[in-house]
Enzyme design. Structure first.
Site, PDB file in Angstrom:
ATOM      1  N   GLY A  82     -37.643  -4.469  23.649  1.00 48.59           N
ATOM      2  CA  GLY A  82     -37.740  -4.192  22.224  1.00 48.59           C
ATOM      3  C   GLY A  82     -39.105  -4.484  21.635  1.00 48.59           C
TER       4      GLY A  82
ATOM      5  N   GLU B 134     -34.787  -7.725  33.699  1.00 53.58           N
ATOM      6  CA  GLU B 134     -35.259  -7.605  32.317  1.00 53.58           C
ATOM      7  C   GLU B 134     -36.378  -8.616  32.076  1.00 53.58           C
ATOM      8  OE1 GLU B 134     -31.718  -7.146  29.381  1.00 53.58           O
ATOM      9  OE2 GLU B 134     -31.517  -9.052  30.397  1.00 53.58           O
TER      10      GLU B 134
ATOM     11  N   SER C 222     -37.895  -1.887  28.259  1.00 44.89           N
ATOM     12  CA  SER C 222     -38.535  -0.790  27.508  1.00 44.89           C
ATOM     13  C   SER C 222     -38.875   0.410  28.383  1.00 44.89           C
ATOM     14  CB  SER C 222     -39.796  -1.294  26.769  1.00 44.89           C
ATOM     15  OG  SER C 222     -39.437  -2.232  25.783  1.00 44.89           O
TER      16      SER C 222
ATOM     17  N   GLU D 282     -30.239 -11.144  25.662  1.00 46.06           N
ATOM     18  CA  GLU D 282     -29.863 -11.456  24.281  1.00 46.06           C
ATOM     19  C   GLU D 282     -28.638 -12.360  24.241  1.00 46.06           C
ATOM     20  OE1 GLU D 282     -31.841  -7.263  22.940  1.00 46.06           O
ATOM     21  OE2 GLU D 282     -29.650  -7.408  23.043  1.00 46.06           O
TER      22      GLU D 282
ATOM     23  N   HIS E 260     -26.885 -10.500  29.757  1.00 48.39           N
ATOM     24  CA  HIS E 260     -28.043  -9.868  29.110  1.00 48.39           C
ATOM     25  C   HIS E 260     -28.895 -10.936  28.442  1.00 48.39           C
ATOM     26  CE1 HIS E 260     -30.400  -7.409  26.339  1.00 48.39           C
ATOM     27  NE2 HIS E 260     -30.133  -6.398  27.137  1.00 48.39           N
TER      28      HIS E 260
ATOM     29  N   GLY F 155     -32.243   0.443  26.408  1.00 54.60           N
ATOM     30  CA  GLY F 155     -31.834   0.066  25.062  1.00 54.60           C
ATOM     31  C   GLY F 155     -32.102   1.188  24.078  1.00 54.60           C
ATOM     32  N   GLY F 156     -33.202   1.081  23.355  1.00 56.20           N
ATOM     33  CA  GLY F 156     -33.514   2.018  22.274  1.00 56.20           C
ATOM     34  C   GLY F 156     -33.485   3.483  22.674  1.00 56.20           C
TER      35      GLY F 156
ATOM     36  N   ASN G  49     -27.479   0.753  27.143  1.00 59.42           N
ATOM     37  CA  ASN G  49     -26.876  -0.387  26.440  1.00 59.42           C
ATOM     38  C   ASN G  49     -27.081  -0.169  24.944  1.00 59.42           C
ATOM     39  OD1 ASN G  49     -26.034  -2.858  25.458  1.00 59.42           O
ATOM     40  ND2 ASN G  49     -27.822  -3.991  26.205  1.00 59.42           N
ATOM     41  N   TRP G  50     -26.004   0.199  24.251  1.00 59.15           N
ATOM     42  CA  TRP G  50     -26.124   0.527  22.831  1.00 59.15           C
ATOM     43  C   TRP G  50     -26.258  -0.712  21.950  1.00 59.15           C
ATOM     44  CZ3 TRP G  50     -21.854   4.852  22.028  1.00 59.15           C
ATOM     45  CH2 TRP G  50     -22.170   5.951  22.838  1.00 59.15           C
ATOM     46  N   LYS G  51     -26.020  -1.894  22.522  1.00 58.45           N
ATOM     47  CA  LYS G  51     -26.122  -3.155  21.765  1.00 58.45           C
ATOM     48  C   LYS G  51     -25.243  -3.064  20.504  1.00 58.45           C
ATOM     49  CE  LYS G  51     -30.631  -3.928  23.835  1.00 58.45           C
ATOM     50  NZ  LYS G  51     -31.962  -4.526  23.710  1.00 58.45           N
TER      51      LYS G  51
END
Length: 253
Positions: free
Chosen positions: A174, A168, A213, A98, A96, A234-235, A10-12
């Protein structure tokens, strides 16, 4: 295990069209021999076209980060199933944390988006998970049960088989904190039990990703758990080397 591992990046709100293309080109060169995993990237809307082109002919699937439940209309900033279909995506992230935290997403709107995604033939990746205060208050299972029962309301067992669930723990996104493999497995097993209550034996074949994470250093231990079938990343999905290393570890290569 009959369930195929699925690792989705997920590149957000990261990567423009040129950057997205470059990342996919780098991934294509590094995933030879990793076909045992289903590999997906979910770029921002403006980057989808470039990423779909770059991924063509490779095992990399492309997903969107959201979908609206209406076919068209006065919904500024939203995107419809048809728009996504014609852009070439196959997967859609729904609910998600967020989106829930910053943009008012609810279990009810998750359900409406899920219905739209299934009707359009997408593979939905539906996110569930608890906040830190909910975990500390002993409410993890109640929160997950509510999110699943409302989010999956009215879905048939036949359609449920097409859904990927992403657990999640919001407190681990994050933040660098990660649920221990045992904590993650406990939550995944509970989610599968809730899915079984709704859909019967179909739940045994539904894939549940871990989305808190995950990185190369913990992927192997997490995916080794009986109910963890990959990761929503994510990251660690924003750099080709990191993402490839994580997939290798998830496959225990």
């Amino acid at each position: 295990m009959s369930r195929k591992i699925i690792v989705a990046g997920n590149w957000k709100m990261n990567k423009n069209a040129a950057e997205g293309r470059a990342l996919v080109e780098a991934l294509k060169n590094g995933i030879a021999g990793l076909e045992a995993a289903e590999i997906v990237v979910c770029p921002p809307f403006t980057t989808i076209g470039s990423v779909v082109e770059a991924a063509e002919g490779s095992p990399i699937g492309v997903g969107a980060q959201n979908i609206h439940w209406e076919a068209n209309g006065a919904f500024t900033g939203e995107i419809s199933a048809d728009m996504l279909k014609t852009s070439g995506v196959q997967y859609v992230i729904i609910g998600h944390s967020e989106r829930r935290q910053y943009f008012g997403e609810t279990d009810e709107t998750v359900n409406k988006r899920l219905v739209a995604a299934l009707a359009a033939g997408f593979t939905p990746i539906v996110c569930v998970g608890e906040l830190l205060e909910e975990r500390e208050g002993g409410k993890t299972e109640a929160v997950l049960a509510q999110q699943i029962r409302v989010g999956f309301a009215g879905i048939s067992a036949e359609d449920a088989a097409k859904i990927v669930v992403a657990y999640e723990p919001v407190w681990a996104i994050g933040t660098g904190k990660t649920a221990t493999p045992d904590m993650a497995q406990q939550a995944h097993a509970f989610i599968r039990g809730e899915l079984r209550a709704l859909f019967g034996n179909v739940a045994d074949d539904m894939r549940i990703q871990y989305g808190g994470s995950m990185k190369a250093s913990n992927a192997r231990e997490l995916v080794a758990q009986p109910d963890i079938d990959g990761g929503l990343i994510g990251g660690a999905a924003l750099k080709a080397d990191d993402f490839i290393a994580l997939i290798r570890e998830a496959l225990a290569l």
